[in-house]
Design a protein around this motif. Structure first.
Motif, PDB file in Angstrom:
ATOM      1  N   UNK A 265      25.118   5.699  58.919  1.00 43.15           N
ATOM      2  CA  UNK A 265      26.321   6.575  58.997  1.00 43.15           C
ATOM      3  C   UNK A 265      26.529   7.177  57.404  1.00 43.15           C
ATOM      4  N   UNK A 266      25.711   8.327  57.082  1.00 40.14           N
ATOM      5  CA  UNK A 266      25.919   9.026  55.786  1.00 40.14           C
ATOM      6  C   UNK A 266      27.383   9.296  55.723  1.00 40.14           C
ATOM      7  N   UNK A 267      27.999   9.674  56.634  1.00 35.82           N
ATOM      8  CA  UNK A 267      29.446   9.970  56.214  1.00 35.82           C
ATOM      9  C   UNK A 267      30.480   8.759  55.938  1.00 35.82           C
ATOM     10  N   UNK A 268      29.927   7.686  56.342  1.00 36.08           N
ATOM     11  CA  UNK A 268      30.899   6.280  56.184  1.00 36.08           C
ATOM     12  C   UNK A 268      31.376   6.356  54.626  1.00 36.08           C
ATOM     13  N   UNK A 269      32.718   5.876  54.550  1.00 35.43           N
ATOM     14  CA  UNK A 269      33.264   5.527  53.371  1.00 35.43           C
ATOM     15  C   UNK A 269      32.907   4.068  53.108  1.00 35.43           C
ATOM     16  N   UNK A 270      32.055   4.116  51.903  1.00 40.24           N
ATOM     17  CA  UNK A 270      31.519   2.817  51.379  1.00 40.24           C
ATOM     18  C   UNK A 270      31.714   2.808  49.967  1.00 40.24           C
ATOM     19  N   UNK A 271      32.058   1.581  49.794  1.00 38.13           N
ATOM     20  CA  UNK A 271      32.189   1.150  48.430  1.00 38.13           C
ATOM     21  C   UNK A 271      31.377  -0.052  47.717  1.00 38.13           C
ATOM     22  N   UNK A 272      30.094   0.302  47.355  1.00 36.61           N
ATOM     23  CA  UNK A 272      29.084  -0.638  47.129  1.00 36.61           C
ATOM     24  C   UNK A 272      29.449  -1.407  45.811  1.00 36.61           C
ATOM     25  N   UNK A 273      30.249  -0.807  44.920  1.00 34.07           N
ATOM     26  CA  UNK A 273      30.719  -1.771  43.957  1.00 34.07           C
ATOM     27  C   UNK A 273      31.370  -2.730  44.253  1.00 34.07           C
ATOM     28  N   UNK A 274      32.457  -2.713  45.272  1.00 34.53           N
ATOM     29  CA  UNK A 274      33.196  -3.820  45.496  1.00 34.53           C
ATOM     30  C   UNK A 274      32.247  -4.667  46.252  1.00 34.53           C
ATOM     31  N   UNK A 275      31.410  -4.304  46.759  1.00 31.26           N
ATOM     32  CA  UNK A 275      30.504  -5.595  47.656  1.00 31.26           C
ATOM     33  C   UNK A 275      29.716  -6.067  46.481  1.00 31.26           C
ATOM     34  N   UNK A 276      29.256  -5.635  45.455  1.00 29.98           N
ATOM     35  CA  UNK A 276      28.395  -6.218  44.167  1.00 29.98           C
ATOM     36  C   UNK A 276      29.472  -7.086  43.470  1.00 29.98           C
ATOM     37  N   UNK A 277      30.798  -6.575  43.493  1.00 34.57           N
ATOM     38  CA  UNK A 277      31.779  -7.810  42.799  1.00 34.57           C
ATOM     39  C   UNK A 277      31.917  -8.834  43.634  1.00 34.57           C
ATOM     40  N   UNK A 278      32.357  -8.769  44.838  1.00 37.49           N
ATOM     41  CA  UNK A 278      32.344 -10.019  45.713  1.00 37.49           C
ATOM     42  C   UNK A 278      31.172 -10.664  45.703  1.00 37.49           C
ATOM     43  N   UNK A 279      29.932 -10.187  45.966  1.00 37.99           N
ATOM     44  CA  UNK A 279      28.578 -10.943  45.728  1.00 37.99           C
ATOM     45  C   UNK A 279      28.637 -11.522  44.375  1.00 37.99           C
ATOM     46  N   UNK A 280      28.793 -10.976  43.286  1.00 40.28           N
ATOM     47  CA  UNK A 280      28.899 -11.513  41.838  1.00 40.28           C
ATOM     48  C   UNK A 280      29.642 -13.039  42.070  1.00 40.28           C
ATOM     49  N   UNK A 281      30.909 -12.840  42.821  1.00 39.65           N
ATOM     50  CA  UNK A 281      31.755 -13.981  42.808  1.00 39.65           C
ATOM     51  C   UNK A 281      31.034 -15.313  43.381  1.00 39.65           C
ATOM     52  N   UNK A 282      30.425 -15.058  44.570  1.00 40.28           N
ATOM     53  CA  UNK A 282      29.473 -16.022  45.401  1.00 40.28           C
ATOM     54  C   UNK A 282      28.223 -16.494  44.554  1.00 40.28           C
ATOM     55  N   UNK A 283      27.584 -15.556  43.923  1.00 42.82           N
ATOM     56  CA  UNK A 283      26.577 -15.812  42.962  1.00 42.82           C
ATOM     57  C   UNK A 283      27.048 -16.988  41.942  1.00 42.82           C
TER      58      UNK A 283
ATOM     59  N   UNK B 171      24.983 -15.237  52.297  1.00 40.92           N
ATOM     60  CA  UNK B 171      26.307 -14.041  52.037  1.00 40.92           C
ATOM     61  C   UNK B 171      25.782 -13.006  50.795  1.00 40.92           C
ATOM     62  N   UNK B 172      25.142 -13.763  49.717  1.00 40.50           N
ATOM     63  CA  UNK B 172      24.666 -12.981  48.613  1.00 40.50           C
ATOM     64  C   UNK B 172      23.666 -11.961  48.984  1.00 40.50           C
ATOM     65  N   UNK B 173      22.713 -12.290  49.844  1.00 40.13           N
ATOM     66  CA  UNK B 173      21.664 -11.423  50.410  1.00 40.13           C
ATOM     67  C   UNK B 173      22.120 -10.432  51.455  1.00 40.13           C
ATOM     68  N   UNK B 174      22.939 -10.837  52.387  1.00 43.58           N
ATOM     69  CA  UNK B 174      23.340  -9.759  53.532  1.00 43.58           C
ATOM     70  C   UNK B 174      24.266  -8.932  53.221  1.00 43.58           C
ATOM     71  N   UNK B 175      25.390  -9.470  52.290  1.00 39.81           N
ATOM     72  CA  UNK B 175      26.495  -8.558  51.967  1.00 39.81           C
ATOM     73  C   UNK B 175      26.528  -7.248  51.597  1.00 39.81           C
TER      74      UNK B 175
END
Length: 455
Positions: free
Chosen positions: A48-66, A33-37
């Motif tokens: 899709x460059x027009x997609x709304x993405x919050x990479x900071x959220x992904x890194x916070x969740x990834x930080x929890x799993x790490x 999960x830490x790698x693929x998320x």
């Protein structure tokens, strides 16, 4: 487990207490999960460059799993209850996935990611109640979001139906697995109960056997001791009769008297050997630290004229072990018996007896080797049995109890005794003494001076 008892404190502790094999599974999931998320977020943004993405959220969740993964190696509490922390992470993870899909109106790319996340997260739950709660919560949340999100890019009915089917399959598989686990637990418990019963029965029988052995040892001692009294009486009267019949000058009467005397002497020897055999039981044994040099010196001094002969050479190592834990009187008897046999069963003009030892991890190994008459291989397995003799009393006197006594002494010391022999090429006896009998350190003592040859 019933739903009613599912949320009791004991049930929660039991459910979230993570077995060691599950720790490895959860750590593997954390790494994946830490790698693929975060990687999947970059892939979606690229697709899709027009997609709304919050990479900071992904890194916070990834930080929890790490953090969970690292702490599982460092903190026992986290490792023991990794299931609890993983379940919390999965709910956070899935709620965020539902939210980001809503933000992007469930585009095909995000819908695929949602299905992958839903399926992979479901694998982690270890029982059907946990999985059912997870499926109900996520499906209900998803249904609410789907029904309240405008401009969906997927068919809402197909989306909800697909998720429901996946949830149903998961719960069905988990139910079957739970049934099998319950059957296995019942079977294991039955086996454990049977093993416990048989263990208690074996311990009871072992105790009874030990008590009977003690009784037999006491009986053998008392019986052999009491037999000596009538033998002494018989011997005394036979000697009186012999002195009277000698005056008659009848050779037949004298021959008969000699037979009686010889028979009485043999019986006395048998009783003495039985008495000695009864004394080498485990009852009353006291192990202590022994200097083997001093012990062997005592044995040799006791043998006296048997070894101080011009036709006998006894070769010993330069020194024996300084400290061996044993019952000294029994080991003295053991070594004495083996040396006496090496000399007795030897018709060579020059009788050679070699004693050696070596140290191994768990045992001391001793060898007594001679150049005597040897024994046929077919008889080797029987020579340690009581009253087993390969020769007549006239050829080699003895009762056939000596080697049985030797075996008993060795077994009392946690070892084994064996023999190698060939007719005409001598015999080698090897016995071991367990090192696990060690109970104390021996004080250094000066070894007695020996008159034998050392090599």
């Amino acid at each position: 487990m019933s739903f009613k008892n599912y949320f009791t404190l004991d049930a929660l502790k039991h459910r979230f207490l993570t077995p060691q094999y599950d720790v490895y599974v959860l750590r593997s999931f954390t790494i994946l999960l830490t790698f693929f998320f975060p990687f999947f977020g970059f892939a979606l943004k690229y697709a899709d460059p027009n997609a709304t993405e919050f990479l900071s959220h992904r890194f916070l969740i990834t930080g929890y799993w790490v953090t969970i993964g690292i702490l599982s190696f460092k903190v026992d509490f986290v490792r023991n209850y990794m299931t609890f922390f993983t379940n919390i992470g999965l709910y956070i993870f899935m709620i965020w996935i539902v939210w980001i899909c809503k933000v992007n109106h469930f585009t095909p790319e995000y819908t695929i990611g949602f299905f992958l996340s839903f399926c992979s997260a479901g694998i982690i739950f270890r029982n059907r109640i946990s999985l059912s709660i997870y499926a109900i919560v996520i499906l209900s949340l998803t249904a609410f979001v789907v029904l309240t999100t405008p401009n969906l890019e997927v068919n809402s009915s197909i989306l909800l139906l697909s998720m429901s089917a996946i949830g149903f399959v998961y719960v069905a598989v988990m139910s079957a697995r739970s049934f099998i686990n319950n059957e296995l637990e019942t079977l294991n418990q039955t086996l454990e109960d049977k093993v416990a019963v048989r263990t208690r029965l074996a311990e009871k029988r072992a105790k009874e056997l030990a008590e009977k052995n003690q009784e037999l040892e006491r009986f053998a001692y008392v019986a052999s001791h009491d037999l000596k009294s009538p033998l002494r009486t018989i011997d005394g009267f036979v000697n009186l009769l012999t002195r009277k019949t000698d005056k008659l000058g009848d050779p037949e009467i004298k021959e008969y008297s000699n037979f009686i005397v010889a028979g009485v002497n043999r019986m006395k020897q048998t009783v003495d050997d039985l008495l000695e055999y009864s004394r080498v039981g485990k009852v009353g044994m006291k192990f202590k630290a022994v200097d083997m040099d001093r012990l062997v010196a005592v044995v040799l001094n006791g043998l006296g004229s048997s070894i101080n002969r011009p036709d006998v050479q006894l070769n010993l190592p330069l020194s024996f072990p300084k400290v061996i834990i044993c019952e000294s009187r029994q080991i003295e008897q053991l070594i004495q018996n083996l040396i006496e046999n090496a000399i007795k069963f030897n018709t060579s003009d020059y009788k050679l007896v070699n004693i050696s030892f070596e140290e191994r991890e768990n045992f001391w190994v001793f060898k007594v080797k001679d150049n005597g008459i040897g024994m046929p291989k077919k008889h080797l397995k029987n020579i340690f049995e009581m009253f087993k003799r390969l020769h007549t009393f006239e050829e080699f006197p003895g009762t056939g109890i000596g080697l049985a006594t030797c075996k008993r002494i060795v077994e009392n010391h946690g070892g084994k005794i064996s023999v190698q022999s060939e007719v005409g090429n001598g015999t080698t006896f090897m016995f071991t003494i367990s090192k696990k009998l060690q109970i104390a350190s021996a004080n250094k003592t000066n070894s007695l001076k020996k008159t034998t040859i050392r090599v």
